[in-house]
Design a protein around this motif. Structure first.
Motif, PDB file in Angstrom:
ATOM      1  N   MET A   1       9.439   0.748   7.607  1.00 24.05           N
ATOM      2  CA  MET A   1       8.560   0.401   8.704  1.00 24.05           C
ATOM      3  C   MET A   1       7.820   1.629   9.229  1.00 24.05           C
ATOM      4  SD  MET A   1       8.645  -2.792   8.839  1.00 24.05           S
ATOM      5  CE  MET A   1       7.772  -3.191  10.317  1.00 24.05           C
ATOM      6  N   LYS A   2       8.383   2.815   9.005  1.00 24.72           N
ATOM      7  CA  LYS A   2       7.677   4.020   9.433  1.00 24.72           C
ATOM      8  C   LYS A   2       6.364   4.160   8.681  1.00 24.72           C
ATOM      9  CE  LYS A   2      11.433   6.935  11.025  1.00 24.72           C
ATOM     10  NZ  LYS A   2      12.117   8.211  10.859  1.00 24.72           N
ATOM     11  N   ALA A   3       6.399   3.819   7.404  1.00 21.83           N
ATOM     12  CA  ALA A   3       5.187   3.937   6.592  1.00 21.83           C
ATOM     13  C   ALA A   3       4.096   3.011   7.116  1.00 21.83           C
ATOM     14  CB  ALA A   3       5.501   3.617   5.128  1.00 21.83           C
ATOM     15  N   VAL A   4       4.483   1.816   7.542  1.00 21.72           N
ATOM     16  CA  VAL A   4       3.502   0.877   8.097  1.00 21.72           C
ATOM     17  C   VAL A   4       2.913   1.449   9.378  1.00 21.72           C
ATOM     18  CG1 VAL A   4       3.212  -1.427   9.078  1.00 21.72           C
ATOM     19  CG2 VAL A   4       4.636  -1.110   7.061  1.00 21.72           C
ATOM     20  N   GLY A   5       3.732   2.070  10.215  1.00 17.62           N
ATOM     21  CA  GLY A   5       3.243   2.699  11.439  1.00 17.62           C
ATOM     22  C   GLY A   5       2.278   3.839  11.150  1.00 17.62           C
ATOM     23  N   TYR A   6       2.633   4.661  10.148  1.00 14.03           N
ATOM     24  CA  TYR A   6       1.754   5.766   9.789  1.00 14.03           C
ATOM     25  C   TYR A   6       0.415   5.269   9.261  1.00 14.03           C
ATOM     26  CZ  TYR A   6       5.805   8.868  10.196  1.00 14.03           C
ATOM     27  OH  TYR A   6       6.876   9.556  10.660  1.00 14.03           O
ATOM     28  N   VAL A   7       0.462   4.262   8.408  1.00 16.34           N
ATOM     29  CA  VAL A   7      -0.776   3.722   7.851  1.00 16.34           C
ATOM     30  C   VAL A   7      -1.640   3.112   8.942  1.00 16.34           C
ATOM     31  CG1 VAL A   7      -1.712   1.925   6.334  1.00 16.34           C
ATOM     32  CG2 VAL A   7       0.149   3.369   5.540  1.00 16.34           C
ATOM     33  N   SER A   8      -1.024   2.376   9.865  1.00 13.30           N
ATOM     34  CA  SER A   8      -1.821   1.770  10.935  1.00 13.30           C
ATOM     35  C   SER A   8      -2.428   2.841  11.840  1.00 13.30           C
ATOM     36  CB  SER A   8      -0.967   0.785  11.739  1.00 13.30           C
ATOM     37  OG  SER A   8       0.091   1.455  12.373  1.00 13.30           O
ATOM     38  N   CYS A   9      -1.706   3.938  12.096  1.00 15.48           N
ATOM     39  CA  CYS A   9      -2.277   5.029  12.901  1.00 15.48           C
ATOM     40  C   CYS A   9      -3.446   5.694  12.173  1.00 15.48           C
ATOM     41  CB  CYS A   9      -1.204   6.066  13.217  1.00 15.48           C
ATOM     42  SG  CYS A   9      -0.026   5.514  14.458  1.00 15.48           S
ATOM     43  N   ILE A  10      -3.303   5.887  10.888  1.00 13.54           N
ATOM     44  CA  ILE A  10      -4.381   6.518  10.115  1.00 13.54           C
ATOM     45  C   ILE A  10      -5.616   5.624  10.102  1.00 13.54           C
ATOM     46  CG2 ILE A  10      -5.059   7.193   7.775  1.00 13.54           C
ATOM     47  CD1 ILE A  10      -2.174   8.234   7.421  1.00 13.54           C
ATOM     48  N   VAL A  11      -5.414   4.332   9.881  1.00 11.96           N
ATOM     49  CA  VAL A  11      -6.550   3.409   9.858  1.00 11.96           C
ATOM     50  C   VAL A  11      -7.206   3.341  11.233  1.00 11.96           C
ATOM     51  CG1 VAL A  11      -7.184   0.978   9.614  1.00 11.96           C
ATOM     52  CG2 VAL A  11      -5.709   2.049   7.929  1.00 11.96           C
ATOM     53  N   GLY A  12      -6.400   3.262  12.295  1.00 10.10           N
ATOM     54  CA  GLY A  12      -6.960   3.227  13.648  1.00 10.10           C
ATOM     55  C   GLY A  12      -7.740   4.487  13.977  1.00 10.10           C
ATOM     56  N   GLY A  13      -7.213   5.638  13.571  1.00 10.06           N
ATOM     57  CA  GLY A  13      -7.917   6.901  13.805  1.00 10.06           C
ATOM     58  C   GLY A  13      -9.220   6.981  13.034  1.00 10.06           C
ATOM     59  N   ALA A  14      -9.189   6.496  11.799  1.00 10.33           N
ATOM     60  CA  ALA A  14     -10.409   6.512  10.991  1.00 10.33           C
ATOM     61  C   ALA A  14     -11.472   5.600  11.598  1.00 10.33           C
ATOM     62  CB  ALA A  14     -10.096   6.072   9.559  1.00 10.33           C
ATOM     63  N   LEU A  61      -4.558  -4.075  13.608  1.00 10.31           N
ATOM     64  CA  LEU A  61      -3.806  -5.299  13.301  1.00 10.31           C
ATOM     65  C   LEU A  61      -3.945  -5.684  11.831  1.00 10.31           C
ATOM     66  CD1 LEU A  61      -4.368  -7.515  16.454  1.00 10.31           C
ATOM     67  CD2 LEU A  61      -2.275  -6.379  15.731  1.00 10.31           C
ATOM     68  N   ALA A  62      -5.115  -5.483  11.268  1.00 11.41           N
ATOM     69  CA  ALA A  62      -5.299  -5.767   9.845  1.00 11.41           C
ATOM     70  C   ALA A  62      -4.429  -4.842   8.995  1.00 11.41           C
ATOM     71  CB  ALA A  62      -6.767  -5.616   9.465  1.00 11.41           C
ATOM     72  N   ALA A  63      -4.358  -3.558   9.374  1.00  9.87           N
ATOM     73  CA  ALA A  63      -3.512  -2.616   8.636  1.00  9.87           C
ATOM     74  C   ALA A  63      -2.038  -2.991   8.757  1.00  9.87           C
ATOM     75  CB  ALA A  63      -3.738  -1.194   9.150  1.00  9.87           C
ATOM     76  N   VAL A  64      -1.610  -3.415   9.947  1.00 13.90           N
ATOM     77  CA  VAL A  64      -0.216  -3.845  10.143  1.00 13.90           C
ATOM     78  C   VAL A  64       0.072  -5.089   9.306  1.00 13.90           C
ATOM     79  CG1 VAL A  64       1.396  -4.785  11.841  1.00 13.90           C
ATOM     80  CG2 VAL A  64       0.054  -2.763  12.389  1.00 13.90           C
ATOM     81  N   ALA A  65      -0.855  -6.023   9.268  1.00  7.53           N
ATOM     82  CA  ALA A  65      -0.652  -7.238   8.474  1.00  7.53           C
ATOM     83  C   ALA A  65      -0.537  -6.907   6.993  1.00  7.53           C
ATOM     84  CB  ALA A  65      -1.800  -8.221   8.710  1.00  7.53           C
ATOM     85  N   ILE A  66      -1.356  -5.998   6.518  1.00  5.62           N
ATOM     86  CA  ILE A  66      -1.265  -5.585   5.113  1.00  5.62           C
ATOM     87  C   ILE A  66       0.072  -4.896   4.863  1.00  5.62           C
ATOM     88  CG2 ILE A  66      -2.233  -4.003   3.390  1.00  5.62           C
ATOM     89  CD1 ILE A  66      -4.999  -4.670   4.602  1.00  5.62           C
ATOM     90  N   GLY A  67       0.503  -4.059   5.785  1.00  3.47           N
ATOM     91  CA  GLY A  67       1.797  -3.385   5.650  1.00  3.47           C
ATOM     92  C   GLY A  67       2.956  -4.366   5.626  1.00  3.47           C
ATOM     93  N   ILE A  68       2.910  -5.361   6.490  1.00  2.00           N
ATOM     94  CA  ILE A  68       3.964  -6.381   6.504  1.00  2.00           C
ATOM     95  C   ILE A  68       3.966  -7.149   5.185  1.00  2.00           C
ATOM     96  CG2 ILE A  68       4.645  -8.568   7.570  1.00  2.00           C
ATOM     97  CD1 ILE A  68       3.817  -7.355  10.249  1.00  2.00           C
ATOM     98  N   GLY A  69       2.795  -7.422   4.661  1.00  5.22           N
ATOM     99  CA  GLY A  69       2.719  -8.105   3.373  1.00  5.22           C
ATOM    100  C   GLY A  69       3.325  -7.283   2.252  1.00  5.22           C
ATOM    101  N   VAL A  70       3.073  -5.980   2.252  1.00  8.66           N
ATOM    102  CA  VAL A  70       3.641  -5.103   1.221  1.00  8.66           C
ATOM    103  C   VAL A  70       5.155  -5.047   1.343  1.00  8.66           C
ATOM    104  CG1 VAL A  70       3.770  -2.687   0.480  1.00  8.66           C
ATOM    105  CG2 VAL A  70       1.557  -3.731   0.926  1.00  8.66           C
ATOM    106  N   VAL A  71       5.650  -4.906   2.574  1.00  8.65           N
ATOM    107  CA  VAL A  71       7.103  -4.877   2.796  1.00  8.65           C
ATOM    108  C   VAL A  71       7.729  -6.199   2.373  1.00  8.65           C
ATOM    109  CG1 VAL A  71       8.880  -4.777   4.591  1.00  8.65           C
ATOM    110  CG2 VAL A  71       7.026  -3.121   4.589  1.00  8.65           C
ATOM    111  N   ALA A  72       7.098  -7.312   2.714  1.00 13.17           N
ATOM    112  CA  ALA A  72       7.625  -8.624   2.334  1.00 13.17           C
ATOM    113  C   ALA A  72       7.632  -8.792   0.820  1.00 13.17           C
ATOM    114  CB  ALA A  72       6.800  -9.722   2.984  1.00 13.17           C
ATOM    115  N   PHE A  73       6.623  -8.268   0.147  1.00  9.19           N
ATOM    116  CA  PHE A  73       6.565  -8.375  -1.313  1.00  9.19           C
ATOM    117  C   PHE A  73       7.742  -7.659  -1.956  1.00  9.19           C
ATOM    118  CE2 PHE A  73       5.204  -6.591  -5.409  1.00  9.19           C
ATOM    119  CZ  PHE A  73       4.969  -7.767  -6.092  1.00  9.19           C
TER     120      PHE A  73
END
Length: 133
Positions: A1-14, A61-73
């Protein structure tokens, strides 16, 4: 879940950097606030601020949804393997129970001698075996 948080922060910052650069609030060349020209959309207005914030929230939110999908996969395979292991253990227990010597003898007694599970004769049992039931 840390990776999802990092990705969402990076996407939000971008997204935030893109909005600040494209609206002209920050100059891309020297990085100083403000430019010589008036920005296309004035950032200090409430409408512009809300537009930028809602866009950033949507992107996060889109980045979090993608992250949740990857984790679920990746966790679906683990859940599937665990369920297969539990089902296999349960099937082995049932096979051992149903094919035990006691169970086989009880079934033979029930079929061959017409005795029920408690050793009592069935009502239709013909001890003389005349074939009339």
């Amino acid at each position: 879940m840390k990776a999802v948080g990092y990705v969402s922060c990076i996407v939000g910052g971008a997204v935030l950097c893109y909005l600040l650069l494209s609206l002209g609030v920050v100059d891309a060349v020297d990085g100083l606030p403000g430019t010589m020209q008036e920005p296309a959309i004035a950032m200090p207005t409430y409408l512009g601020f809300m537009s930028a914030m809602m866009t950033a929230v949507t992107a996060v939110l889109a980045a979090v949804a993608i992250g949740i999908g990857v984790v679920a996969f990746f966790t679906f395979g683990g859940i599937k393997d665990e369920a297969r292991k539990i089902a296999s253990e349960r099937v082995n227990e049932l096979v051992n129970e149903k094919l035990s010597d006691d169970a086989i003898k009880a079934r033979i007694d029930e079929i061959a001698f017409g005795q029920g599970p408690r050793g009592e004769l069935d009502e239709d049992f013909d001890p003389d075996d005349t074939g009339n039931r």
